[in-house]
Enzyme design. Structure first.
Site, PDB file in Angstrom:
ATOM      1  N   ASP A   6       0.672  -1.116  -0.082  1.00 27.57           N
ATOM      2  CA  ASP A   6      -0.125  -0.053  -0.088  1.00 27.57           C
ATOM      3  C   ASP A   6       0.944   1.159  -0.135  1.00 27.57           C
ATOM      4  O   ASP A   6       1.275   1.489   1.014  1.00 27.57           O
ATOM      5  CB  ASP A   6      -0.984  -0.033   1.234  1.00 27.57           C
ATOM      6  CG  ASP A   6      -1.844   1.220   1.341  1.00 27.57           C
ATOM      7  OD1 ASP A   6      -1.852   2.071   0.204  1.00 27.57           O
ATOM      8  OD2 ASP A   6      -2.600   1.229   2.266  1.00 27.57           O
ATOM      9  N   GLU A  36      31.746   9.413   3.124  1.00 26.65           N
ATOM     10  CA  GLU A  36      32.351   9.178   4.490  1.00 26.65           C
ATOM     11  C   GLU A  36      31.222   9.391   5.483  1.00 26.65           C
ATOM     12  O   GLU A  36      31.141  10.550   5.868  1.00 26.65           O
ATOM     13  CB  GLU A  36      33.631   9.752   4.817  1.00 26.65           C
ATOM     14  CG  GLU A  36      34.803   9.712   3.857  1.00 26.65           C
ATOM     15  CD  GLU A  36      35.876  10.837   3.955  1.00 26.65           C
ATOM     16  OE1 GLU A  36      35.596  11.939   4.877  1.00 26.65           O
ATOM     17  OE2 GLU A  36      36.788  10.777   3.352  1.00 26.65           O
ATOM     18  N   GLU A  78      29.580   9.721   8.875  1.00 23.75           N
ATOM     19  CA  GLU A  78      30.008   9.865  10.516  1.00 23.75           C
ATOM     20  C   GLU A  78      28.683   9.489  11.307  1.00 23.75           C
ATOM     21  O   GLU A  78      27.328   9.691  10.755  1.00 23.75           O
ATOM     22  CB  GLU A  78      30.645  11.115  10.791  1.00 23.75           C
ATOM     23  CG  GLU A  78      31.865  11.222   9.832  1.00 23.75           C
ATOM     24  CD  GLU A  78      32.323  12.648  10.442  1.00 23.75           C
ATOM     25  OE1 GLU A  78      33.420  12.981   9.945  1.00 23.75           O
ATOM     26  OE2 GLU A  78      31.486  13.484  10.522  1.00 23.75           O
ATOM     27  N   GLU A  90      35.788   9.601  15.594  1.00 24.08           N
ATOM     28  CA  GLU A  90      36.080  11.163  14.922  1.00 24.08           C
ATOM     29  C   GLU A  90      36.409  11.968  16.235  1.00 24.08           C
ATOM     30  O   GLU A  90      36.592  11.595  17.360  1.00 24.08           O
ATOM     31  CB  GLU A  90      34.729  11.385  14.435  1.00 24.08           C
ATOM     32  CG  GLU A  90      34.791  10.991  13.021  1.00 24.08           C
ATOM     33  CD  GLU A  90      35.474  12.063  12.172  1.00 24.08           C
ATOM     34  OE1 GLU A  90      36.038  12.972  12.745  1.00 24.08           O
ATOM     35  OE2 GLU A  90      36.011  12.061  11.056  1.00 24.08           O
ATOM     36  N   GLU A  95      33.648   6.924  12.451  1.00 21.37           N
ATOM     37  CA  GLU A  95      33.459   6.761  11.166  1.00 21.37           C
ATOM     38  C   GLU A  95      33.894   5.498  10.596  1.00 21.37           C
ATOM     39  O   GLU A  95      34.893   5.058  10.950  1.00 21.37           O
ATOM     40  CB  GLU A  95      34.327   8.019  10.417  1.00 21.37           C
ATOM     41  CG  GLU A  95      34.406   8.215   8.811  1.00 21.37           C
ATOM     42  CD  GLU A  95      35.351   9.113   8.344  1.00 21.37           C
ATOM     43  OE1 GLU A  95      34.705  10.415   8.756  1.00 21.37           O
ATOM     44  OE2 GLU A  95      36.087   9.076   7.398  1.00 21.37           O
ATOM     45  N   HIS A 154      31.119  13.466   3.981  1.00 16.69           N
ATOM     46  CA  HIS A 154      31.768  13.975   2.687  1.00 16.69           C
ATOM     47  C   HIS A 154      31.494  13.023   1.535  1.00 16.69           C
ATOM     48  O   HIS A 154      31.754  11.773   1.799  1.00 16.69           O
ATOM     49  CB  HIS A 154      33.399  14.213   3.421  1.00 16.69           C
ATOM     50  CG  HIS A 154      33.217  15.180   4.595  1.00 16.69           C
ATOM     51  ND1 HIS A 154      34.301  14.798   5.385  1.00 16.69           N
ATOM     52  CD2 HIS A 154      32.625  16.085   5.003  1.00 16.69           C
ATOM     53  CE1 HIS A 154      34.274  15.971   6.235  1.00 16.69           C
ATOM     54  NE2 HIS A 154      33.058  16.425   6.130  1.00 16.69           N
ATOM     55  N   ARG A 194      39.888  22.832   4.258  1.00 13.42           N
ATOM     56  CA  ARG A 194      38.620  21.988   4.286  1.00 13.42           C
ATOM     57  C   ARG A 194      37.482  22.959   4.934  1.00 13.42           C
ATOM     58  O   ARG A 194      36.386  22.745   5.073  1.00 13.42           O
ATOM     59  CB  ARG A 194      38.678  21.041   5.558  1.00 13.42           C
ATOM     60  CG  ARG A 194      39.414  19.698   4.992  1.00 13.42           C
ATOM     61  CD  ARG A 194      39.631  18.648   6.244  1.00 13.42           C
ATOM     62  NE  ARG A 194      40.152  17.393   5.847  1.00 13.42           N
ATOM     63  CZ  ARG A 194      41.552  17.231   5.411  1.00 13.42           C
ATOM     64  NH1 ARG A 194      42.377  18.044   5.320  1.00 13.42           N
ATOM     65  NH2 ARG A 194      41.878  15.958   4.983  1.00 13.42           N
ATOM     66  N   GLU A 220      35.886  16.412  -3.393  1.00 13.28           N
ATOM     67  CA  GLU A 220      34.917  15.799  -2.291  1.00 13.28           C
ATOM     68  C   GLU A 220      34.038  17.074  -1.826  1.00 13.28           C
ATOM     69  O   GLU A 220      34.503  18.200  -1.773  1.00 13.28           O
ATOM     70  CB  GLU A 220      36.109  15.868  -1.166  1.00 13.28           C
ATOM     71  CG  GLU A 220      35.532  15.705   0.274  1.00 13.28           C
ATOM     72  CD  GLU A 220      36.404  15.787   1.368  1.00 13.28           C
ATOM     73  OE1 GLU A 220      36.139  15.474   2.651  1.00 13.28           O
ATOM     74  OE2 GLU A 220      37.640  16.150   1.011  1.00 13.28           O
ATOM     75  N   ARG A 228      31.834  18.626   0.567  1.00 20.97           N
ATOM     76  CA  ARG A 228      31.784  18.371   2.328  1.00 20.97           C
ATOM     77  C   ARG A 228      30.705  18.861   2.794  1.00 20.97           C
ATOM     78  O   ARG A 228      30.575  18.840   4.242  1.00 20.97           O
ATOM     79  CB  ARG A 228      33.100  19.314   2.774  1.00 20.97           C
ATOM     80  CG  ARG A 228      34.485  18.980   2.214  1.00 20.97           C
ATOM     81  CD  ARG A 228      35.515  19.654   2.818  1.00 20.97           C
ATOM     82  NE  ARG A 228      35.466  19.772   4.366  1.00 20.97           N
ATOM     83  CZ  ARG A 228      36.113  18.664   5.098  1.00 20.97           C
ATOM     84  NH1 ARG A 228      36.590  17.732   4.572  1.00 20.97           N
ATOM     85  NH2 ARG A 228      35.997  18.947   6.209  1.00 20.97           N
TER      86      ARG A 228
END
Length: 441
Positions: free
Chosen positions: A50, A129, A131, A186, A193, A242, A313, A330, A332
């Site tokens: 359903d 990645e 976490e 982490e 992670e 990430h 970063r 990457e 982030r």
């Protein structure tokens, strides 16, 4: 595996139940479980459910939906439900009873964008990645709002009390066919992670949904609760996802060019240009909760600025040092509460738009953006991401590329759901307000 091979394996391994798994538009795992007697019927895609009971799926008058399993995703869960029998799973696409694809199926939405990339000769490869936090549970199974340890980045047992949980998660994932590359504690207390090898977009999205299920299952067996909530605690880093991504043509990584500046091809630069151009439009998908925007604040390693970098970063997009087949970008900003099918769909659509329109990402910003003055950010044309879910949904509605990647059905239901959540959030009186104002005013 073929249908016959799955049935033979299930018989040999004494698989008693089969979970037909899928996600709703918010990425929440759902399943219909069938007993051994219905395996053949399930493998033929003849199990109805359903759809009107699943948020963002169908209206009452068109509620019947069919689960069409992807036979490549057959896996037997490594734990035993009892001493004598086991359970397996298949990941499914949701279709109409007449065989038509259902526009509200997130996996189908990703497939549609992937097919568009394939027509251009591209295969998107993704390595996330994800976490998560481990929390204590009380004797009555209540989840305590407290982490299970006070450890930090890369700490060891006995400070890191989640080591056994991580190891059991890794063992479970490897038995289900994952290639796990690393696991560690982490930055924040109780935060962890586990990284697994990249794959094509659909396989990776399937892996993320499986990963979240396995992590929570294993944590529960240790008397803990695993949460992928982006920011469960004030004053510490939140959980990100990430997302490393690249485009391949057959076995060639088209993001790499030995002779180009930064050894990044024009394809890679234009792809990044697309990510930067559409970031404000897709952040409502990659960061879907009210709580997501508590993570996206300066000072906690989460990006708030639309820029790219090689060396730090703080911007939205980073280019890791590896080159050659490992060349990648990457992103982030995503967090692990995102629906991976929709998140990868909007990322890929944004990147492809950048390639098509040759969007220049500009030069890399290799300084910490958080430490720049407003004037310097303006000079470098660095803008900020939406600061809350409502602003993010506003930006999403204006982005034709993102809306097109989702499709009209998903976009309509998703926006309506997020608007309702935002209204509910605004109407609440939060503990911070009580503590701040009750005795003063």
């Amino acid at each position: 595996m073929t249908k016959a091979e799955i049935l033979k394996t299930a018989e040999k391994e004494n698989v008693r139940f089969l979970r037909l798994m899928f996600t709703d538009i918010h990425g929440v795992n759902k399943n219909v479980e069938v007993p051994h007697s219905q395996f053949a019927k399930a493998l033929d895609g003849m199990i109805l459910f359903d759809g009107s009971s699943i948020e963002g799926f169908s209206r009452i008058e068109e509620s019947d939906m069919v689960l069409r399993p992807d036979l490549k995703t057959f896996r037997i869960f490594p734990w035993r439900e009892s001493s004598s029998w086991r359970t397996a799973r298949l990941i499914c696409d949701v279709i109409h009873p007449d065989g038509r694809p259902f526009d509200g199926c997130p996996r189908t939405a990703l497939k549609r964008v992937v097919q568009g990339a394939s027509r251009l000769g591209y295969t998107m490869m993704v390595g996330p990645e994800a976490e998560f936090f481990l929390l204590e549970k009380t004797e009555k199974d209540h989840i305590a709002h407290a982490t299970h340890d006070a450890a930090g980045y890369f700490d060891l047992i006995p400070v890191d009390r989640g080591e056994e949980v991580r190891r059991d998660v890794v063992i479970a994932l490897e038995r289900m066919g994952f290639e796990v590359e690393a696991s560690h504690h982490e930055v924040a207390p109780g935060q962890h992670e586990i990284d697994f090898r990249y794959a094509d977009a659909i396989t990776t999205a399937d892996n993320i949904t499986t990963f979240r299920f396995v992590v929570r299952k294993v944590a529960s067996s240790h008397g803990m609760h695993a949460t992928f909530m982006p920011k469960p605690f004030y004053g510490v880093n939140g959980s990100g996802m990430h997302t490393h991504q690249s485009l391949f043509k057959k076995s060639i990584n088209v993001f790499h060019s030995k002779t180009a500046p930064y050894q990044l091809s024009k394809t890679a630069l234009y792809y990044m240009g697309g990510l930067l151009r559409h970031a404000k439009g897709f952040v409502a998908i990659t960061n879907p909760l009210v709580n997501s925007y508590k993570r996206l604040v300066p000072g906690y390693e989460a990006p708030t600025n639309v820029a790219w970098s090689e060396e730090n970063r703080s911007p939205l997009v980073r280019v890791p040092n590896r080159r050659g087949v490992g060349t990648r970008v990457e992103l982030r900003v995503p967090d692990p509460s995102a629906n991976p099918y929709l998140a990868f769909a909007v990322m890929l659509a944004a990147g492809l738009d950048g390639i098509e329109k040759k969007i220049d990402p500009g030069p890399p910003v290799n300084k910490n953006v958080c430490e720049m003055s407003l004037r310097e950010r303006k000079r470098l044309k660095i803008t900020e991401l939406p600061g809350d879910l409502s602003s993010a949904v506003d930006a999403m509605e204006k982005d034709e590329v993102v809306m097109g990647a989702l499709g009209e059905h998903i976009a309509k239901h998703y926006i309506a759901a997020k608007r309702e959540v935002w209204r509910e959030y605004l109407s609440q009186v939060h503990p911070w307000e009580v503590e701040r104002y009750l005795s003063v005013y």
